[in-house]
Write a protein that holds these residues in place. Structure first.
Motif, PDB file in Angstrom:
ATOM      1  N   LEU A  79      41.253  44.841  44.381  1.00 47.90           N
ATOM      2  CA  LEU A  79      40.793  43.529  44.560  1.00 47.90           C
ATOM      3  C   LEU A  79      39.743  43.251  43.631  1.00 47.90           C
ATOM      4  O   LEU A  79      39.615  41.970  42.936  1.00 47.90           O
ATOM      5  CB  LEU A  79      40.166  43.472  46.259  1.00 47.90           C
ATOM      6  CG  LEU A  79      41.366  43.492  47.004  1.00 47.90           C
ATOM      7  CD1 LEU A  79      40.617  43.367  48.593  1.00 47.90           C
ATOM      8  CD2 LEU A  79      42.537  42.188  46.978  1.00 47.90           C
ATOM      9  N   THR A  80      38.729  44.063  43.435  1.00 46.93           N
ATOM     10  CA  THR A  80      37.582  43.787  42.482  1.00 46.93           C
ATOM     11  C   THR A  80      37.934  43.673  40.992  1.00 46.93           C
ATOM     12  O   THR A  80      37.578  42.728  40.172  1.00 46.93           O
ATOM     13  CB  THR A  80      36.296  44.622  42.845  1.00 46.93           C
ATOM     14  OG1 THR A  80      37.027  46.071  42.597  1.00 46.93           O
ATOM     15  CG2 THR A  80      35.686  44.327  44.143  1.00 46.93           C
ATOM     16  N   PHE A  81      39.041  44.652  40.677  1.00 45.66           N
ATOM     17  CA  PHE A  81      39.411  44.696  39.433  1.00 45.66           C
ATOM     18  C   PHE A  81      40.030  43.061  38.964  1.00 45.66           C
ATOM     19  O   PHE A  81      39.944  42.660  38.108  1.00 45.66           O
ATOM     20  CB  PHE A  81      40.393  45.766  39.185  1.00 45.66           C
ATOM     21  CG  PHE A  81      41.127  45.602  37.820  1.00 45.66           C
ATOM     22  CD1 PHE A  81      40.473  46.301  36.675  1.00 45.66           C
ATOM     23  CD2 PHE A  81      42.351  45.206  37.585  1.00 45.66           C
ATOM     24  CE1 PHE A  81      41.179  46.172  35.512  1.00 45.66           C
ATOM     25  CE2 PHE A  81      43.191  45.071  36.464  1.00 45.66           C
ATOM     26  CZ  PHE A  81      42.337  45.534  35.218  1.00 45.66           C
ATOM     27  N   LEU A  82      40.809  42.779  39.765  1.00 47.66           N
ATOM     28  CA  LEU A  82      41.641  41.544  39.680  1.00 47.66           C
ATOM     29  C   LEU A  82      40.532  40.253  39.877  1.00 47.66           C
ATOM     30  O   LEU A  82      40.668  39.344  38.798  1.00 47.66           O
ATOM     31  CB  LEU A  82      42.410  41.159  40.953  1.00 47.66           C
ATOM     32  CG  LEU A  82      43.882  42.129  40.838  1.00 47.66           C
ATOM     33  CD1 LEU A  82      44.775  41.724  42.167  1.00 47.66           C
ATOM     34  CD2 LEU A  82      44.681  41.776  39.683  1.00 47.66           C
ATOM     35  N   PHE A  83      39.741  40.360  40.348  1.00 49.09           N
ATOM     36  CA  PHE A  83      38.572  39.268  40.672  1.00 49.09           C
ATOM     37  C   PHE A  83      37.732  39.315  39.163  1.00 49.09           C
ATOM     38  O   PHE A  83      37.595  38.172  38.736  1.00 49.09           O
ATOM     39  CB  PHE A  83      37.476  39.833  41.820  1.00 49.09           C
ATOM     40  CG  PHE A  83      36.176  38.858  41.386  1.00 49.09           C
ATOM     41  CD1 PHE A  83      36.354  37.412  42.305  1.00 49.09           C
ATOM     42  CD2 PHE A  83      34.966  38.903  41.072  1.00 49.09           C
ATOM     43  CE1 PHE A  83      35.228  36.440  42.274  1.00 49.09           C
ATOM     44  CE2 PHE A  83      34.028  38.176  41.322  1.00 49.09           C
ATOM     45  CZ  PHE A  83      34.207  37.182  41.827  1.00 49.09           C
TER      46      PHE A  83
END
Length: 208
Positions: A79-83
């Motif tokens: 999730l944070t990588f995509l964010f």
């Protein structure tokens, strides 16, 4: 120091008034002094009043802890990588790739001098000191997430408030399950270190 009234006033000062005061502009040295006094008070109460010790969970709980932590890290990581990739891809792994020595130094300082004291205050002290005041465990955990989030209000960043609230729910749940300051500190350090590594350090107050 063990009456309900005393604990209520103590809770108000430590978890509400002090964090709010740190969001006000005044001497950083004074803030650090107040924070140090507060931390020493927490340690004193834990050791001398509550008669508590820093505990490491049994091996069985450690095994369960690692399985759950790795699973949560995978989800958080995706999730944070995509964010970061979608909102600020220039920051993606920026410090790790361009300043590896700073990256290692910050992770060390963060894990031992930020995470561990936070977990002593917000998990060990909170749950051991006030557990008799709350009969509803879910409410107790939810309140912990709120005050943990409030403790980061000095960043004046809505994303930080949201992330620390969600983190507070995770860490509070882990502490209730394991009763271990060490394990919840490890979990906190892993997730926080990942956020810094993936490129969210600037918005979370890490030096970049």
């Amino acid at each position: 120091m063990s009456t309900t009234t005393y604990k209520g006033i103590e809770f108000l000062i430590i978890f509400i008034l002090l964090p709010i005061s740190f969001a006000i502009d005044y001497s950083i040295k004074l803030k650090m002094g107040i924070g140090l006094i507060g931390f020493l008070y927490v340690i004193y109460v834990l050791l001398k009043v509550e008669k508590k010790k820093i505990k490491i969970a049994p091996d069985l709980k450690c095994q369960i802890f690692w399985k759950q932590t790795i699973l949560k890290l995978v989800i958080i990581g995706i999730l944070t990588f995509l964010f970061v990739w979608l909102t600020d891809n220039k920051s993606l792994f920026n410090v790790l790739l361009n300043k590896p020595k700073l990256w290692l130094f910050i992770l060390f300082v963060y894990s031992f001098f930020s995470v561990y004291p936070q977990e002593i205050i917000y998990r060990t002290f909170y749950f051991e000191r006030y557990k008799e005041l709350f009969k509803n465990e879910t409410l107790f955990i939810f309140l912990n997430a709120i005050i943990f989030s409030l403790g980061h209000i000095f960043f004046r960043n809505s994303l930080v408030i949201i992330l620390t609230f969600l983190g507070g729910l995770l860490f509070a749940t882990t502490y209730v399950k394991t009763q271990s300051t060490i394990l919840v500190s490890i979990e906190h350090a892993i997730y926080g270190s990942w956020l810094f590594t993936v490129g969210m350090g600037a918005m979370l107050g890490f030096p970049t």
